[in-house]
Design a protein around this motif. Structure first.
Motif, mmCIF file in Angstrom:
data_model
loop_
_atom_site.group_PDB
_atom_site.id
_atom_site.type_symbol
_atom_site.label_atom_id
_atom_site.label_comp_id
_atom_site.label_asym_id
_atom_site.label_seq_id
_atom_site.Cartn_x
_atom_site.Cartn_y
_atom_site.Cartn_z
ATOM 1 N N PRO A 95 0.807 -1.222 0.000
ATOM 2 C CA PRO A 95 0.000 0.000 0.000
ATOM 3 C C PRO A 95 0.842 1.273 0.000
ATOM 4 N N LEU A 96 2.005 1.233 0.647
ATOM 5 C CA LEU A 96 2.877 2.413 0.663
ATOM 6 C C LEU A 96 3.336 2.768 -0.744
ATOM 7 N N VAL A 97 3.732 1.762 -1.523
ATOM 8 C CA VAL A 97 4.199 2.016 -2.890
ATOM 9 C C VAL A 97 3.079 2.634 -3.727
ATOM 10 N N ILE A 98 1.862 2.116 -3.595
ATOM 11 C CA ILE A 98 0.735 2.663 -4.352
ATOM 12 C C ILE A 98 0.439 4.091 -3.904
ATOM 13 N N ALA A 99 0.513 4.359 -2.609
ATOM 14 C CA ALA A 99 0.292 5.719 -2.118
ATOM 15 C C ALA A 99 1.319 6.671 -2.707
ATOM 16 N N GLU A 100 2.576 6.235 -2.767
ATOM 17 C CA GLU A 100 3.630 7.089 -3.338
ATOM 18 C C GLU A 100 3.431 7.287 -4.839
ATOM 19 N N TYR A 152 -2.256 6.464 4.584
ATOM 20 C CA TYR A 152 -1.098 7.167 4.031
ATOM 21 C C TYR A 152 -1.499 8.518 3.434
ATOM 22 N N PHE A 153 -2.704 8.554 2.824
ATOM 23 C CA PHE A 153 -3.178 9.819 2.266
ATOM 24 C C PHE A 153 -3.701 10.745 3.360
ATOM 25 N N ASN A 154 -4.375 10.172 4.343
ATOM 26 C CA ASN A 154 -4.974 10.959 5.422
ATOM 27 C C ASN A 154 -4.659 10.287 6.746
ATOM 28 N N PRO A 155 -3.672 10.796 7.478
ATOM 29 C CA PRO A 155 -3.248 10.159 8.728
ATOM 30 C C PRO A 155 -4.364 10.025 9.764
ATOM 31 N N SER A 156 -5.446 10.790 9.637
ATOM 32 C CA SER A 156 -6.539 10.676 10.596
ATOM 33 C C SER A 156 -7.412 9.464 10.322
ATOM 34 N N LEU A 157 -7.224 8.846 9.152
ATOM 35 C CA LEU A 157 -7.965 7.638 8.795
ATOM 36 C C LEU A 157 -7.081 6.425 9.010
ATOM 37 N N GLY A 158 -7.711 5.309 9.238
ATOM 38 C CA GLY A 158 -6.973 4.062 9.308
ATOM 39 C C GLY A 158 -6.141 3.934 10.565
ATOM 40 N N SER A 159 -5.385 2.853 10.610
ATOM 41 C CA SER A 159 -4.644 2.525 11.820
ATOM 42 C C SER A 159 -3.146 2.412 11.572
ATOM 43 N N ASN A 160 -2.667 2.927 10.448
ATOM 44 C CA ASN A 160 -1.251 2.787 10.128
ATOM 45 C C ASN A 160 -0.368 3.635 11.050
ATOM 46 N N SER A 161 0.785 3.104 11.356
ATOM 47 C CA SER A 161 1.746 3.830 12.179
ATOM 48 C C SER A 161 2.183 5.110 11.483
ATOM 49 N N ARG A 162 2.309 6.205 12.250
ATOM 50 C CA ARG A 162 2.716 7.489 11.668
ATOM 51 C C ARG A 162 4.228 7.593 11.492
ATOM 52 N N HIS A 163 4.937 6.502 11.798
ATOM 53 C CA HIS A 163 6.385 6.517 11.583
ATOM 54 C C HIS A 163 6.719 6.406 10.088
ATOM 55 N N VAL A 164 5.756 5.905 9.305
ATOM 56 C CA VAL A 164 5.966 5.740 7.864
ATOM 57 C C VAL A 164 5.023 6.684 7.136
ATOM 58 N N ARG A 165 5.569 7.521 6.285
ATOM 59 C CA ARG A 165 4.757 8.518 5.581
ATOM 60 C C ARG A 165 4.961 8.393 4.080
ATOM 61 N N ALA A 166 3.903 8.636 3.331
ATOM 62 C CA ALA A 166 3.963 8.608 1.870
ATOM 63 C C ALA A 166 4.252 10.011 1.362
ATOM 64 N N GLY A 169 2.049 12.098 -1.411
ATOM 65 C CA GLY A 169 0.869 11.307 -1.111
ATOM 66 C C GLY A 169 0.114 11.860 0.077
ATOM 67 N N GLU A 170 0.796 12.009 1.186
ATOM 68 C CA GLU A 170 0.137 12.459 2.402
ATOM 69 C C GLU A 170 -0.497 13.832 2.210
ATOM 70 N N GLY A 171 -1.769 13.928 2.596
ATOM 71 C CA GLY A 171 -2.483 15.197 2.503
ATOM 72 C C GLY A 171 -3.156 15.462 1.176
ATOM 73 N N LEU A 172 -2.949 14.570 0.206
ATOM 74 C CA LEU A 172 -3.558 14.768 -1.109
ATOM 75 C C LEU A 172 -4.934 14.112 -1.168
ATOM 76 N N ASN A 173 -5.825 14.753 -1.886
ATOM 77 C CA ASN A 173 -7.197 14.250 -2.007
ATOM 78 C C ASN A 173 -7.315 13.449 -3.304
ATOM 79 N N ILE A 174 -7.068 12.151 -3.217
ATOM 80 C CA ILE A 174 -7.134 11.263 -4.380
ATOM 81 C C ILE A 174 -8.328 10.332 -4.193
ATOM 82 N N PRO A 175 -9.366 10.449 -5.024
ATOM 83 C CA PRO A 175 -10.537 9.596 -4.850
ATOM 84 C C PRO A 175 -10.183 8.115 -4.953
ATOM 85 N N ILE A 176 -10.607 7.355 -3.950
ATOM 86 C CA ILE A 176 -10.436 5.903 -3.958
ATOM 87 C C ILE A 176 -11.762 5.259 -4.300
ATOM 88 N N TRP A 177 -11.729 4.388 -5.288
ATOM 89 C CA TRP A 177 -12.884 3.587 -5.698
ATOM 90 C C TRP A 177 -12.594 2.123 -5.383
#
Length: 348
Positions: A95-100, A152-166, A169-177
């Motif tokens: 998922p990190l690679v896709i976020a990047e 990775y896109f929105n740190p307030s969502l999900g449960s991923n550790s904040r030690h790894v950042r995209a 990617g981070e902070g961008l509004n990319i629609p997920i379908w």
């Protein structure tokens, strides 16, 4: 069905393009990708809403295996049409690679990138192993992968550790379908409040059930306050019924090759499929391609409206596996004319 719903017309919804970047017999991947960009530039002019590319591997008839790379190529060669994945097969990737990757695409083409996700491998088991190097991700952990990707896109969502950042990617509004051909992703998309795209173009029997499941399980989210469903449909349009039916034999041969486990490049049309398939194969194909719309302008318009009446889709994404590039262009141009998106676009 309410009178409001039953009155929905083709001009009321959006139309998009699903391009598998077909490699035809006698052609090359290079030619296929040039045709992909040419088609994207034409459908942008004709008023189509988005242009999606699909991840498939180890298939000699499909040139879009490096899907993110092709999305970047198309996005840079167009100016306003949305460009995205239909889809990225998330179990094949970190998922990190896709976020990047999609953070990079969005940074290069702001406000135009879609991230459609599927949970199938998009290939055979041997190739899936070559992609993943292990069998730990078989699609069963797809909800967890989506959760990680969203975080990775929105740190307030999900449960991923904040030690790894995209980054990007981070902070961008990319629609997920979420994409699907059965009920699993339909229900998950509803629960997460995400838009959903159903692969009616190869799984027509499951269409209505999946759409009903999506709508019934939908929970409003920060992304959507009500369900948004797109359906995939094969459309082969030509200026005459006879030509359309002949052009469609390339698609029929492609699916026949998959049934026979001999996938290959897109073959030229033939005059008589009965000389190629057995009655059993014909019946199997008719079941799998049952929602396909083939014909001249009036036939295509009538059948698209009937499909809309049945599905109440918010958008349709059109696949057209046609051997000749200029016939393929003409097919999409006819769709733009009969649905009036071409006129609507020119008036904007």
């Amino acid at each position: 069905m309410s009178s409001e719903n039953s009155a929905k017309q083709l001009r009321d919804i959006k139309f998009s393009v699903l391009d598998l970047s077909p490699i035809v017999v006698g052609g090359s991947a290079s030619e296929s990708l040039k045709n992909t960009l040419d088609l994207a530039q034409h459908v942008e002019k004709w008023g189509f809403n988005r242009y999606w590319l699909a991840e498939h591997h180890n298939m000699t008839g499909i040139a879009s295996s490096a899907t993110s790379v092709v999305i970047g190529y198309v996005a840079q060669g167009t100016s306003k049409i949305r460009v995205g994945s239909g889809g990225i097969m998330l179990p094949n990737h970190s998922p990190l690679v896709i976020a990047e990757q999609f953070g990079t695409l969005e940074s290069l083409s702001p406000g135009r990138i879609d991230l459609g996700l599927g949970r199938a491998p998009g290939t055979d088991q041997l190739t899936a192993y070559a992609l993943r190097r292990d069998q730990q991700s078989n699609g069963e952990d797809f909800p967890q992968q989506v959760d990680e990707l969203q975080s990775y896109f929105n740190p307030s969502l999900g449960s991923n550790s904040r030690h790894v950042r995209a980054v990007p990617g981070e902070g961008l509004n990319i629609p997920i379908w979420l994409l699907g051909s059965s009920g699993f992703s339909a229900q998950l998309a509803g629960q997460l409040g995400l838009p959903f795209s159903f692969a009616s173009h190869f799984s027509p029997a499951n269409t209505l059930g999946a759409l009903r499941l999506y709508r019934n399980s939908f929970r409003p989210s920060k992304v959507l306050d009500k369900p948004y469903a797109m359906v995939g449909v094969n459309v082969i349009a030509a200026d005459s019924e006879e030509k359309a039916k002949r052009l469609a034999t390339s698609m029929q041969q492609q699916f026949l090759d998959m049934i026979r486990n001999t996938p290959g490049q897109i073959k030229p049309p033939v005059d008589n499929m009965d000389e190629i398939w057995t009655p059993y194969e014909k019946a199997s194909l008719e079941q799998q391609l049952g929602s396909s719309i083939i014909g001249g302008p009036e036939t295509v318009k009538e059948k698209l409206q009937a499909f809309l009446d049945e599905t109440q889709a918010d958008e349709m994404i059109i696949n057209a596996q046609i051997f000749d590039h200029f016939d393929r262009l003409r097919s999409y141009e006819i769709i733009s004319e009969i649905t009036e998106i071409k006129a609507a676009s020119s008036n904007q």
